[in-house]
Write a protein that holds these residues in place. Structure first.
Motif, PDB file in Angstrom:
ATOM      1  N   TYR A  96       0.812  -1.161   0.084  1.00 53.57           N
ATOM      2  CA  TYR A  96       0.179  -0.106   0.008  1.00 53.57           C
ATOM      3  C   TYR A  96       0.813   1.286   0.053  1.00 53.57           C
ATOM      4  N   ASN A 126      -4.419   1.511  -3.125  1.00 55.48           N
ATOM      5  CA  ASN A 126      -4.728  -0.100  -3.064  1.00 55.48           C
ATOM      6  C   ASN A 126      -3.929  -0.910  -4.138  1.00 55.48           C
ATOM      7  N   VAL A 167      -7.663  -5.613   2.192  1.00 54.46           N
ATOM      8  CA  VAL A 167      -8.235  -4.447   2.907  1.00 54.46           C
ATOM      9  C   VAL A 167      -8.058  -3.588   1.701  1.00 54.46           C
ATOM     10  N   ARG A 168      -9.257  -2.836   1.411  1.00 60.64           N
ATOM     11  CA  ARG A 168      -9.297  -1.709   0.551  1.00 60.64           C
ATOM     12  C   ARG A 168      -9.864  -0.459   0.996  1.00 60.64           C
ATOM     13  N   PHE A 169      -9.004   0.608   0.811  1.00 58.31           N
ATOM     14  CA  PHE A 169      -9.312   1.856   1.438  1.00 58.31           C
ATOM     15  C   PHE A 169      -9.867   2.796   0.347  1.00 58.31           C
ATOM     16  N   ASP A 170     -10.710   3.652   0.822  1.00 59.97           N
ATOM     17  CA  ASP A 170     -11.146   4.820   0.037  1.00 59.97           C
ATOM     18  C   ASP A 170      -9.852   5.605  -0.312  1.00 59.97           C
ATOM     19  N   ILE A 173      -8.122  10.742   0.923  1.00 61.90           N
ATOM     20  CA  ILE A 173      -7.823  10.919   2.214  1.00 61.90           C
ATOM     21  C   ILE A 173      -8.260  12.404   2.849  1.00 61.90           C
ATOM     22  N   LEU A 220      -5.655   2.265   9.830  1.00 56.01           N
ATOM     23  CA  LEU A 220      -6.749   1.434   9.506  1.00 56.01           C
ATOM     24  C   LEU A 220      -8.104   1.907  10.363  1.00 56.01           C
ATOM     25  N   GLN A 223      -9.090   5.829   8.365  1.00 56.11           N
ATOM     26  CA  GLN A 223      -9.428   6.041   6.805  1.00 56.11           C
ATOM     27  C   GLN A 223     -10.379   4.840   6.592  1.00 56.11           C
ATOM     28  N   SER A 225     -12.521   2.060   5.068  1.00 59.06           N
ATOM     29  CA  SER A 225     -12.204   0.815   4.059  1.00 59.06           C
ATOM     30  C   SER A 225     -13.089  -0.059   3.980  1.00 59.06           C
ATOM     31  N   SER A 226     -12.772  -1.154   3.475  1.00 53.10           N
ATOM     32  CA  SER A 226     -13.682  -2.396   3.231  1.00 53.10           C
ATOM     33  C   SER A 226     -14.002  -3.012   4.919  1.00 53.10           C
TER      34      SER A 226
END
Length: 348
Positions: A96, A126, A167-170, A173, A220, A223, A225-226
């Motif tokens: 990441y 991601n 894990v997938r973040f938006d 930020i 984590l 932010q 995230s999934s």
């Protein structure tokens, strides 16, 4: 850990992410400086991954520079190109990348999300989403590169769950959000400690690992995230040993038909004492807390499971034996039914 993040005896370090142009962050860990585009591409690729790098305007002065420090799957970086450039690494694959502009702007596309970054917005890439970027002339960024496996391990520890997918973040930020402001302050202190040699001292390996894990865990939490549903827990403060053991036992056995007596036995206390502990610390019963954990896990599975996995299967995996009651409780908690959640696409 706090001693490593401030200057002993002299107050806080100067913020390395707001340094003068001739003293960029992490300068003591200089990697390269070059006016040759092909050389810059090759040198950056050594630390990140192969990528396409092209100038967008010939009149801009190309002046690429990278500073880099770290190890054990977490690296602090400063990068600039000087000129307006387009960068296309595709999928990062193994890491990441959090990118915080300290000057200028960049246009980022990660998966289906487009982000314009600058003083108010940063970005996170991601690893399993195609990335294409344009760093405008004068853009300088401080980057935190985190190994995918290390982030996943911290995420699984935080959630108490074996994750179904990465894990997938938006990717966008928002630097103004209070949670993110707190994380960015921690990040700045960590970069400052690295800049002054404290955080990378071999004698401070344990403290360094704690700082790095807190950087990952804090991001984590801060932010979107999934895994956000798995992090939504009722507790707002420290838990007693009995309540914490009960929580961990429930989290590890969400699919099992648990009783209060079983949970209390696993926590090493009586059902009555466990009830009192949950009431005092969480203002709910242990079984009500278990229902929250199960509903949060179901929401995570609804978002992350392949389309062929049925809602009934997801309900069962989360510990609900009656689909109708599950749907009603789910709608009461989240304001939408399971099928509505399933139809939504996580826009990353």
């Amino acid at each position: 850990m706090q001693e490593l993040l401030c200057d002993r005896g002299k107050g806080r370090h100067a913020d390395p992410m707001q340094n003068k142009p001739d003293t960029p962050p992490l300068s003591r860990f200089h990697q390269f400086r070059t006016a040759d585009l092909d050389e810059a591409r090759a040198l950056v690729a050594r630390n990140f991954c192969g990528h396409r790098l092209e100038r967008q305007a010939r009149e801009d002065a190309f002046d690429a520079c990278q500073n880099r420090a770290g190890g054990n799957g977490l690296f602090y970086n400063y990068i600039r190109y000087g000129a307006d450039v387009e960068i296309e690494p595709g999928e990062l694959g193994s890491f990441y990348l959090i990118q915080v502009p300290i000057r200028g702007q960049a246009l980022i596309r990660n998966g289906r999300t487009e982000v314009e970054t600058g003083s108010a917005i940063a970005s996170v890439l991601n690893p399993d989403r195609h990335t294409r970027m344009r760093w405008l002339a004068g853009c300088e960024q401080v980057l935190l590169q985190i190994d995918r496996n290390r982030l996943t391990a911290v995420a699984e520890t935080l959630t108490g769950t074996a994750l179904q997918s990465p894990v997938r973040f938006d990717p966008q930020i928002d630097r103004a959000r209070p949670e993110m402001q707190r994380w960015l302050a921690l990040f700045r202190r960590a970069v400052s400690a690295v800049d002054h040699g404290a955080l990378l001292d071999p004698d401070q390996a344990l403290s360094r690992a704690l700082v790095e894990d807190e950087l990952i865990a804090g991001f984590l939490r801060a932010q979107p995230s999934s895994i956000a549903p798995l992090l939504e827990r009722p507790e707002t403060g420290p838990l007693s040993p009995h309540v914490r053991r009960a929580r961990d036992f429930m989290q590890a056995h969400l699919a099992d038909p648990l009783t209060l007596s079983q949970i209390a036995a696993a926590a090493g206390t009586s059902p009555r004492n466990l009830q009192l502990g949950f009431s005092q610390l969480l203002e709910m019963t242990p079984l009500a807390y278990l229902r929250v954990l199960r509903l949060n896990y179901a929401r995570y599975l609804l978002r992350e499971s392949p389309p062929q996995v049925t809602i009934a299967s997801i309900a069962g995996a989360a510990g609900f034996s009656h689909l109708g009651r599950f749907s009603a409780q789910y709608a009461a908690r989240f304001g939408e039914g399971p099928s509505q959640t399933r139809k939504q696409h996580y826009l990353i």
